[in-house]
Write a protein that holds these residues in place. Sequence first.
Motif, PDB file in Angstrom:
ATOM      1  N   ARG A 212       0.718 -34.372  47.597  1.00  0.00           N
ATOM      2  CA  ARG A 212       0.334 -34.563  46.084  1.00  0.00           C
ATOM      3  C   ARG A 212       0.532 -32.920  45.628  1.00  0.00           C
ATOM      4  NH1 ARG A 212      -4.377 -37.435  43.515  1.00  0.00           N
ATOM      5  NH2 ARG A 212      -5.565 -36.686  45.043  1.00  0.00           N
ATOM      6  N   ALA A 213       0.969 -32.673  44.403  1.00  0.00           N
ATOM      7  CA  ALA A 213       1.130 -31.411  43.956  1.00  0.00           C
ATOM      8  C   ALA A 213      -0.100 -30.570  44.054  1.00  0.00           C
ATOM      9  CB  ALA A 213       1.724 -31.516  42.589  1.00  0.00           C
ATOM     10  N   GLN A 214      -1.244 -31.314  43.499  1.00  0.00           N
ATOM     11  CA  GLN A 214      -2.418 -30.462  43.565  1.00  0.00           C
ATOM     12  C   GLN A 214      -2.903 -29.860  45.095  1.00  0.00           C
ATOM     13  OE1 GLN A 214      -3.985 -33.876  41.875  1.00  0.00           O
ATOM     14  NE2 GLN A 214      -5.961 -33.871  43.341  1.00  0.00           N
ATOM     15  N   ASP A 215      -2.642 -30.673  45.971  1.00  0.00           N
ATOM     16  CA  ASP A 215      -2.696 -30.244  47.358  1.00  0.00           C
ATOM     17  C   ASP A 215      -1.905 -29.119  47.825  1.00  0.00           C
ATOM     18  OD1 ASP A 215      -4.707 -32.240  47.524  1.00  0.00           O
ATOM     19  OD2 ASP A 215      -3.249 -33.738  48.045  1.00  0.00           O
ATOM     20  N   LEU A 216      -0.630 -29.139  47.225  1.00  0.00           N
ATOM     21  CA  LEU A 216       0.467 -28.293  47.694  1.00  0.00           C
ATOM     22  C   LEU A 216      -0.131 -26.735  47.243  1.00  0.00           C
ATOM     23  CD1 LEU A 216       3.269 -27.707  49.118  1.00  0.00           C
ATOM     24  CD2 LEU A 216       3.991 -28.062  46.734  1.00  0.00           C
ATOM     25  N   ARG A 217      -0.510 -27.053  45.956  1.00  0.00           N
ATOM     26  CA  ARG A 217      -1.057 -25.666  45.173  1.00  0.00           C
ATOM     27  C   ARG A 217      -1.930 -25.047  46.015  1.00  0.00           C
ATOM     28  NH1 ARG A 217      -0.631 -28.944  40.662  1.00  0.00           N
ATOM     29  NH2 ARG A 217       1.040 -28.992  39.570  1.00  0.00           N
ATOM     30  N   LYS A 218      -2.942 -25.840  46.355  1.00  0.00           N
ATOM     31  CA  LYS A 218      -4.253 -25.409  47.167  1.00  0.00           C
ATOM     32  C   LYS A 218      -3.838 -24.745  48.505  1.00  0.00           C
ATOM     33  CE  LYS A 218      -7.809 -28.627  45.400  1.00  0.00           C
ATOM     34  NZ  LYS A 218      -8.034 -30.020  45.731  1.00  0.00           N
ATOM     35  N   GLU A 219      -2.717 -25.439  49.041  1.00  0.00           N
ATOM     36  CA  GLU A 219      -2.554 -24.879  50.573  1.00  0.00           C
ATOM     37  C   GLU A 219      -1.811 -23.484  50.412  1.00  0.00           C
ATOM     38  OE1 GLU A 219       0.742 -26.591  53.804  1.00  0.00           O
ATOM     39  OE2 GLU A 219      -0.140 -28.139  52.590  1.00  0.00           O
ATOM     40  N   MET A 220      -0.830 -23.523  49.185  1.00  0.00           N
ATOM     41  CA  MET A 220       0.034 -22.114  49.134  1.00  0.00           C
ATOM     42  C   MET A 220      -0.901 -20.878  48.578  1.00  0.00           C
ATOM     43  SD  MET A 220       2.571 -23.073  50.692  1.00  0.00           S
ATOM     44  CE  MET A 220       2.823 -24.680  51.515  1.00  0.00           C
ATOM     45  N   ALA A 221      -2.007 -21.384  48.018  1.00  0.00           N
ATOM     46  CA  ALA A 221      -2.975 -20.339  47.482  1.00  0.00           C
ATOM     47  C   ALA A 221      -3.419 -19.773  48.454  1.00  0.00           C
ATOM     48  CB  ALA A 221      -3.868 -20.970  46.511  1.00  0.00           C
ATOM     49  N   THR A 222      -3.694 -20.192  49.679  1.00  0.00           N
ATOM     50  CA  THR A 222      -3.964 -19.289  50.919  1.00  0.00           C
ATOM     51  C   THR A 222      -3.277 -18.003  51.512  1.00  0.00           C
ATOM     52  OG1 THR A 222      -2.900 -20.858  52.645  1.00  0.00           O
ATOM     53  CG2 THR A 222      -5.198 -21.440  52.038  1.00  0.00           C
ATOM     54  N   PHE A 223      -1.952 -18.225  50.757  1.00  0.00           N
ATOM     55  CA  PHE A 223      -0.775 -17.165  50.940  1.00  0.00           C
ATOM     56  C   PHE A 223      -1.059 -16.162  50.045  1.00  0.00           C
ATOM     57  CE2 PHE A 223       1.384 -20.808  53.401  1.00  0.00           C
ATOM     58  CZ  PHE A 223       0.921 -20.161  54.740  1.00  0.00           C
ATOM     59  N   GLY A 224      -1.686 -16.329  48.898  1.00  0.00           N
ATOM     60  CA  GLY A 224      -1.977 -15.552  47.777  1.00  0.00           C
ATOM     61  C   GLY A 224      -0.649 -15.877  46.650  1.00  0.00           C
ATOM     62  N   TRP A 225      -0.339 -17.298  46.947  1.00  0.00           N
ATOM     63  CA  TRP A 225       0.883 -17.446  45.975  1.00  0.00           C
ATOM     64  C   TRP A 225       0.395 -18.444  45.057  1.00  0.00           C
ATOM     65  CZ3 TRP A 225       4.200 -19.817  50.508  1.00  0.00           C
ATOM     66  CH2 TRP A 225       4.709 -18.849  51.189  1.00  0.00           C
ATOM     67  N   ASP A 226       0.279 -17.964  43.499  1.00  0.00           N
ATOM     68  CA  ASP A 226      -0.238 -18.661  42.327  1.00  0.00           C
ATOM     69  C   ASP A 226       0.968 -19.562  41.793  1.00  0.00           C
ATOM     70  OD1 ASP A 226      -1.278 -19.184  39.934  1.00  0.00           O
ATOM     71  OD2 ASP A 226      -1.950 -17.202  39.542  1.00  0.00           O
ATOM     72  N   LEU A 227       1.219 -20.635  42.096  1.00  0.00           N
ATOM     73  CA  LEU A 227       2.150 -21.523  41.692  1.00  0.00           C
ATOM     74  C   LEU A 227       1.868 -22.145  40.390  1.00  0.00           C
ATOM     75  CD1 LEU A 227       2.468 -23.898  44.921  1.00  0.00           C
ATOM     76  CD2 LEU A 227       4.391 -22.081  44.248  1.00  0.00           C
ATOM     77  N   GLU A 228       0.599 -22.306  40.125  1.00  0.00           N
ATOM     78  CA  GLU A 228       0.345 -22.574  38.560  1.00  0.00           C
ATOM     79  C   GLU A 228       0.714 -21.438  37.542  1.00  0.00           C
ATOM     80  OE1 GLU A 228      -3.299 -24.677  37.746  1.00  0.00           O
ATOM     81  OE2 GLU A 228      -3.857 -24.442  39.851  1.00  0.00           O
ATOM     82  N   ARG A 229       0.483 -20.187  37.930  1.00  0.00           N
ATOM     83  CA  ARG A 229       1.071 -19.233  36.785  1.00  0.00           C
ATOM     84  C   ARG A 229       2.435 -19.418  36.494  1.00  0.00           C
ATOM     85  NH1 ARG A 229       3.386 -14.445  37.715  1.00  0.00           N
ATOM     86  NH2 ARG A 229       2.750 -14.299  39.905  1.00  0.00           N
TER      87      ARG A 229
END
Length: 248
Positions: A67-84
């Motif tokens: 799910r999109a929300q899980d992908l965002r969380k996973e990628m935040a571990t690399f410092g990638w702010d997808l939401e912004r």
Amino acid sequence: MGRYVVERVKSGIPGFDDLIQGGFPKGTTVLVTGPTGSGKTTFAVQFAYKGAELYNEPAVIVTLEERAQDLRKEMATFGWDLERLEREKKIAIVDGVSAVVGLPSEEQYVLEGNLNTEDFLRYIYRVVKAINAKRLVIDSIPSIAFRLHDESRIREVLLQLNTILLEMGVASILTTEAPDPGRGKISRYGIEEYIARGVVLLDFVEKEVELKRYLLIRKMRETKHSMKKYPFEITEEGIVVYPSGEVY
């Protein structure tokens, strides 16, 4: 007549563009394949995120595995702010999982659970146009087949998808499973590598009782590239390839 110069799209993956003459050919479709856990999703999302962040090339990510929300969380571990970047209309994430598993979704872009092939492709086309995307990620091909409930149609779907991608002119990464790359089986259905203009294999090799990651460019049209296996790592900031590293 002057020499034809291939326009290049930067991958956003440190070290990788050195192996492909500066980047992917513009408007190309690249298959990223490998066994479970080899880094395919990270590679694909890094391409989308860095494209939007560093090169002002908006990207659409179609997530069919999580799910999109899980992908965002996973990628935040690399410092990638997808939401912004989503708020800035530089990234659009299409949730292709919630409807299939019967969960409600609060996402802006959601694939219905019972879409046929034409509707699926039309929807992706619409989202690409909505943010004027230059990059597209579809993670993953086996999940498209799962949605169809008929794996025999996957060939037809992939051919249609390829036609639409070429027409849109976006640089695309599609991911798929490689059941047994050691024995030459580098894609689930055996057709994925034929529709793609580039094929990148991510895999592991055992080195002194430790598993090491490596990358192999099996194919890249309009590009001179090596057929060697290059080491790469998934670091705190994403994937890094070592072009001058020890070749396995």
